[in-house]
Design an enzyme around this catalytic site. Sequence first.
Site, PDB file in Angstrom:
ATOM      1  N   ARG A  57     -23.013  48.938 -23.640  1.00  0.00           N
ATOM      2  CA  ARG A  57     -23.004  50.050 -22.684  1.00  0.00           C
ATOM      3  C   ARG A  57     -24.424  50.402 -22.289  1.00  0.00           C
ATOM      4  O   ARG A  57     -25.292  50.615 -23.135  1.00  0.00           O
ATOM      5  CB  ARG A  57     -22.319  51.274 -23.298  1.00  0.00           C
ATOM      6  N   ARG A  96     -24.888  70.758 -12.703  1.00  0.00           N
ATOM      7  CA  ARG A  96     -25.985  70.968 -13.645  1.00  0.00           C
ATOM      8  C   ARG A  96     -26.815  72.201 -13.275  1.00  0.00           C
ATOM      9  O   ARG A  96     -26.864  72.604 -12.096  1.00  0.00           O
ATOM     10  CB  ARG A  96     -26.915  69.744 -13.674  1.00  0.00           C
ATOM     11  N   LYS A 262     -13.390  57.173 -16.678  1.00  0.00           N
ATOM     12  CA  LYS A 262     -13.602  58.058 -17.816  1.00  0.00           C
ATOM     13  C   LYS A 262     -12.804  59.354 -17.604  1.00  0.00           C
ATOM     14  O   LYS A 262     -12.986  60.040 -16.593  1.00  0.00           O
ATOM     15  CB  LYS A 262     -15.085  58.356 -17.984  1.00  0.00           C
ATOM     16  N   THR A 320     -17.042  58.824 -28.181  1.00  0.00           N
ATOM     17  CA  THR A 320     -17.767  60.050 -28.497  1.00  0.00           C
ATOM     18  C   THR A 320     -17.628  60.481 -29.956  1.00  0.00           C
ATOM     19  O   THR A 320     -16.536  60.771 -30.434  1.00  0.00           O
ATOM     20  CB  THR A 320     -17.360  61.241 -27.588  1.00  0.00           C
TER      21      THR A 320
END
Length: 421
Positions: A57, A96, A262, A320
């Site tokens: 990845r 963000r 995802k 994760t």
Amino acid sequence: MLLQRSLARLAASRAASSTAASTPGAPLTKIVATIGPASEQAEPLADCVAAGLAVMRLNFSHATPDEFFLRVENLAKAPGGDRVATLLDTRGPEVRLGGLQICKDTGDRKAKVLLQAGATLTLTNDAAADGAGGADKMYVNYASLPEKVKPGDQILLDDGLVTLDVVASDGTAEVTTTIANTNEIGERKGVNLPGVSLDLPALSEKDEADVAFGIEHGIDIVAASFVRDGEGVDAIRAFVDGEVAKHPGVYPDGDVVQIMSKVESLDALKNIDDIIERSDGVMVARGDLGVEVPLAQIATWQKTIVAKCRDAGKPCVVATQMLESMQKNPRPTRAEVADVTNAALDLADAVMLSGESANGDYPDLAVATQRDILEAAERWDDELFEPDLEDLDPALALARAAVECQRVADADAIVVVDRER
């Protein structure tokens, strides 16, 4: 490309069998590992490959072109590296915070401000506030924020490190919040809006540039962050296919770049069946998902998504914090071992390492530990395997027979010949 030859092959075999059969070689549940500063040099990367790395990845939330070339070139040099797929993980169209004044004043990008519980924090979409943020006011890069939230909603900063309770919104420029807990926050951290549907593009401008760069240099898989629905998958595929078409020398004979969506938002969960149908594979991205949904539901959502992917014959990766403690420790916690084991027993096609292999003290040991856990889980499951022939779909009879022959003969592999290629 390689995802078709490995993960997709696994999905097909697992759709034909209700359990994982162990083999003398690598475990059926493959290992995806993020390669970063701790593992990008030739020796540690070769050690990761030897330990069981199946997919490398490349996290483009942080990676630079120079880092990309270093990692890809060292993978090519590693014995067995030619059998490892490359996965480009996009940053995604994230919401963000903007920059902080303290970072500008000190020249320290890691400087933080202290947010005190009970204090008021105003969030603004005014770009003039970017770089001037402080404990009372911060810029957010999502222009629609004031019209999307209402009093009573919560806004989470930095994966839930700080919770904000929405008090008011003027509908155009500013949102007034009360800080729910005291903590420090840095600049440009992620912002989550649980339960709020966001009107963001499937790929940001940065994502498009990163994906185009990766395809030019031969990546195998695009992991698309923050996919919300099937239409988004289609938009990503159209862009990816267009870029692939520009490089026939890199992708000859009809080779394609696979799309791994995802799942990390409530919107994605609402549209999960459509996302699975239109994707080549799915990743259960438990980081952001654990901020979007109550933490108590993460495991059940993981099991639901893995089961849906298995029924659809699509590869599924669980990601994760699987061996999070191994960033600093040579042994995982018992809970982490149980987490990896349960992912294998649920028939996930792959499990992923993030910081453990990218920035941790024991990158190749984390991969080897992951493999040991997977092999033990698959051996145990194989001991309990009893094929249910009464309800067997006739279309799967040949595949089931092949699996049984492999088990009895202890064969190293099952070879499937694709007559359409």
